[in-house]
Design a protein around this motif. Structure first.
Motif, mmCIF file in Angstrom:
data_model
loop_
_atom_site.group_PDB
_atom_site.id
_atom_site.type_symbol
_atom_site.label_atom_id
_atom_site.label_comp_id
_atom_site.label_asym_id
_atom_site.label_seq_id
_atom_site.Cartn_x
_atom_site.Cartn_y
_atom_site.Cartn_z
ATOM 1 N N GLU A 101 19.620 43.220 -24.103
ATOM 2 C CA GLU A 101 18.448 42.816 -24.894
ATOM 3 C C GLU A 101 17.670 41.658 -24.283
ATOM 4 O OE1 GLU A 101 21.885 43.898 -27.721
ATOM 5 O OE2 GLU A 101 21.628 42.720 -25.906
ATOM 6 N N VAL A 102 18.262 40.938 -23.324
ATOM 7 C CA VAL A 102 17.593 39.741 -22.820
ATOM 8 C C VAL A 102 16.357 40.095 -21.998
ATOM 9 C CG1 VAL A 102 19.742 38.399 -22.752
ATOM 10 C CG2 VAL A 102 18.904 39.496 -20.667
ATOM 11 N N THR A 103 15.383 39.220 -22.058
ATOM 12 C CA THR A 103 14.185 39.317 -21.232
ATOM 13 C C THR A 103 14.325 38.319 -20.096
ATOM 14 O OG1 THR A 103 12.806 39.931 -23.129
ATOM 15 C CG2 THR A 103 11.669 39.025 -21.190
ATOM 16 N N VAL A 104 14.378 38.815 -18.862
ATOM 17 C CA VAL A 104 14.530 37.955 -17.693
ATOM 18 C C VAL A 104 13.181 37.835 -17.008
ATOM 19 C CG1 VAL A 104 15.652 37.674 -15.455
ATOM 20 C CG2 VAL A 104 16.955 38.564 -17.399
ATOM 21 N N LEU A 105 12.647 36.644 -16.941
ATOM 22 C CA LEU A 105 11.380 36.403 -16.272
ATOM 23 C C LEU A 105 11.599 36.268 -14.772
ATOM 24 C CD1 LEU A 105 9.773 33.890 -18.805
ATOM 25 C CD2 LEU A 105 9.685 36.384 -18.785
ATOM 26 N N ASP A 106 10.629 36.722 -13.994
ATOM 27 C CA ASP A 106 10.766 36.719 -12.537
ATOM 28 C C ASP A 106 10.701 35.307 -11.964
ATOM 29 O OD1 ASP A 106 10.969 39.463 -12.421
ATOM 30 O OD2 ASP A 106 8.814 39.771 -12.094
ATOM 31 N N TRP A 107 11.439 35.119 -10.885
ATOM 32 C CA TRP A 107 11.361 33.888 -10.101
ATOM 33 C C TRP A 107 9.930 33.751 -9.571
ATOM 34 C CZ3 TRP A 107 15.202 30.354 -9.679
ATOM 35 C CH2 TRP A 107 15.079 29.365 -8.701
ATOM 36 N N VAL B 144 23.203 36.257 -32.359
ATOM 37 C CA VAL B 144 21.901 36.869 -32.642
ATOM 38 C C VAL B 144 21.967 38.398 -32.553
ATOM 39 C CG1 VAL B 144 19.529 37.090 -31.744
ATOM 40 C CG2 VAL B 144 20.570 34.830 -31.995
ATOM 41 N N THR B 145 22.802 38.920 -31.635
ATOM 42 C CA THR B 145 22.878 40.376 -31.428
ATOM 43 C C THR B 145 24.085 41.013 -32.125
ATOM 44 O OG1 THR B 145 24.088 40.093 -29.334
ATOM 45 C CG2 THR B 145 21.670 40.218 -29.207
ATOM 46 N N ALA C 230 25.955 25.039 -20.465
ATOM 47 C CA ALA C 230 25.566 26.304 -19.824
ATOM 48 C C ALA C 230 25.992 27.553 -20.592
ATOM 49 C CB ALA C 230 26.053 26.338 -18.375
ATOM 50 N N GLY C 231 26.546 28.526 -19.859
ATOM 51 C CA GLY C 231 26.731 29.882 -20.373
ATOM 52 C C GLY C 231 27.487 29.995 -21.672
ATOM 53 N N CYS C 232 28.555 29.245 -21.829
ATOM 54 C CA CYS C 232 29.354 29.393 -23.047
ATOM 55 C C CYS C 232 28.557 29.033 -24.294
ATOM 56 C CB CYS C 232 30.638 28.578 -22.962
ATOM 57 S SG CYS C 232 30.386 26.789 -22.897
ATOM 58 N N LEU C 233 27.494 28.252 -24.126
ATOM 59 C CA LEU C 233 26.656 27.873 -25.269
ATOM 60 C C LEU C 233 25.601 28.929 -25.566
ATOM 61 C CD1 LEU C 233 26.125 24.091 -24.412
ATOM 62 C CD2 LEU C 233 27.908 25.118 -25.831
ATOM 63 N N PHE C 234 24.705 29.177 -24.586
ATOM 64 C CA PHE C 234 23.625 30.118 -24.894
ATOM 65 C C PHE C 234 24.155 31.530 -25.079
ATOM 66 C CE2 PHE C 234 23.360 29.977 -20.185
ATOM 67 C CZ PHE C 234 23.319 31.321 -19.858
ATOM 68 N N GLN C 235 25.268 31.879 -24.416
ATOM 69 C CA GLN C 235 25.828 33.218 -24.601
ATOM 70 C C GLN C 235 26.474 33.363 -25.979
ATOM 71 O OE1 GLN C 235 28.171 33.572 -21.025
ATOM 72 N NE2 GLN C 235 26.336 33.544 -19.742
ATOM 73 N N THR C 236 27.043 32.292 -26.510
ATOM 74 C CA THR C 236 27.526 32.344 -27.897
ATOM 75 C C THR C 236 26.368 32.628 -28.838
ATOM 76 O OG1 THR C 236 29.384 30.838 -27.485
ATOM 77 C CG2 THR C 236 28.619 31.017 -29.760
ATOM 78 N N PHE D 203 17.306 31.229 -28.511
ATOM 79 C CA PHE D 203 17.358 32.107 -29.680
ATOM 80 C C PHE D 203 16.575 33.400 -29.479
ATOM 81 C CE2 PHE D 203 18.509 28.113 -31.875
ATOM 82 C CZ PHE D 203 19.655 28.570 -32.507
ATOM 83 N N ASN D 204 15.544 33.357 -28.649
ATOM 84 C CA ASN D 204 14.713 34.540 -28.426
ATOM 85 C C ASN D 204 15.203 35.421 -27.279
ATOM 86 O OD1 ASN D 204 13.016 33.768 -30.513
ATOM 87 N ND2 ASN D 204 11.634 32.635 -29.171
ATOM 88 N N LEU D 205 16.363 35.059 -26.675
ATOM 89 C CA LEU D 205 16.965 35.825 -25.583
ATOM 90 C C LEU D 205 16.017 35.963 -24.396
ATOM 91 C CD1 LEU D 205 18.563 36.732 -28.272
ATOM 92 C CD2 LEU D 205 19.361 38.609 -26.867
#
Length: 198
Positions: free
Chosen positions: A190-196, A54-55, A43-49, A161-163
């Protein structure tokens, strides 16, 4: 863009990004010594790293905790899981982060009380990873005894990788997704959050 590379190159880029987080490497090493069945750091500790790399942020920026999942269906008692949690707490005591260790074979026993929806028993750690509120979270890694990285990424790595944060409405309620993504937007605008989905 890494998210458009062939998968083998994305895997190499993932390992290179995660290797920049010294805390994560230490957690991986220590979990390996605990000998937990079917374990992953997830989870978070991976994709957030990855987002941090990337940023161009420090690799540990914004990471709230380090989640460790394992799967032991031989004893579903709280006492058995608590013994593992206490052993892990001792193993990680000198690290400046919170490491949360959970037996995914037991999740169905408490999930509905905590989140308001029933959860069928998971057959594996991988099945538990599949049920995160966002597909971006559905990522697990561990290091095998021979040093090879084992990566579980049922939705691939392009969004990581594409946030891009994409909802995964298979179990967790919408409120969980929206609470998590609100925090992530503050830490990583910078992240793009798609809607539920409606």
């Amino acid at each position: 863009m890494i998210g458009r590379l062939p998968l083998d190159e994305q895997l190499a880029a993932l390992e290179a990004a995660l290797a920049r987080n010294d805390v994560l490497l230490e957690v991986l090493d220590r979990v390996g010594v605990l000998g937990l069945p079917g374990w992953y750091v997830t989870a978070g500790c991976l994709f957030q790293t990855v987002w941090n790399v990337v940023t161009d942020r420090p690799p540990t920026h914004g990471i709230k905790d380090y989640d460790v999942f394992y799967f032991d269906a031989t004893d579903l008692s709280w006492e058995a899981e608590d013994a593992v949690i206490r052993a892990a707490a001792e193993a990680f005591a000198d690290l400046p982060v919170h490491v949360e260790v959970r037996n995914e074979a037991r999740v169905h026993l408490w999930y509905e009380q905590k989140f308001g929806v029933p959860c069928a028993p998971y057959p594996s750690t991988e099945a538990a990873i599949d049920s995160f509120a966002a597909t971006t979270c559905c990522l697990g890694v561990r290091q095998e005894p021979d040093g090879r990285w084992r990566v579980y990424a049922p939705h691939g790595l392009a969004d990581v990788f594409n946030l891009v944060v994409r909802p995964n409405p298979v179990l967790a309620p919408r409120a969980v997704y929206e609470a998590k993504t609100a925090r992530w937007r503050q830490q990583w605008p910078e992240v793009t959050v798609l809607d539920w989905p409606a």
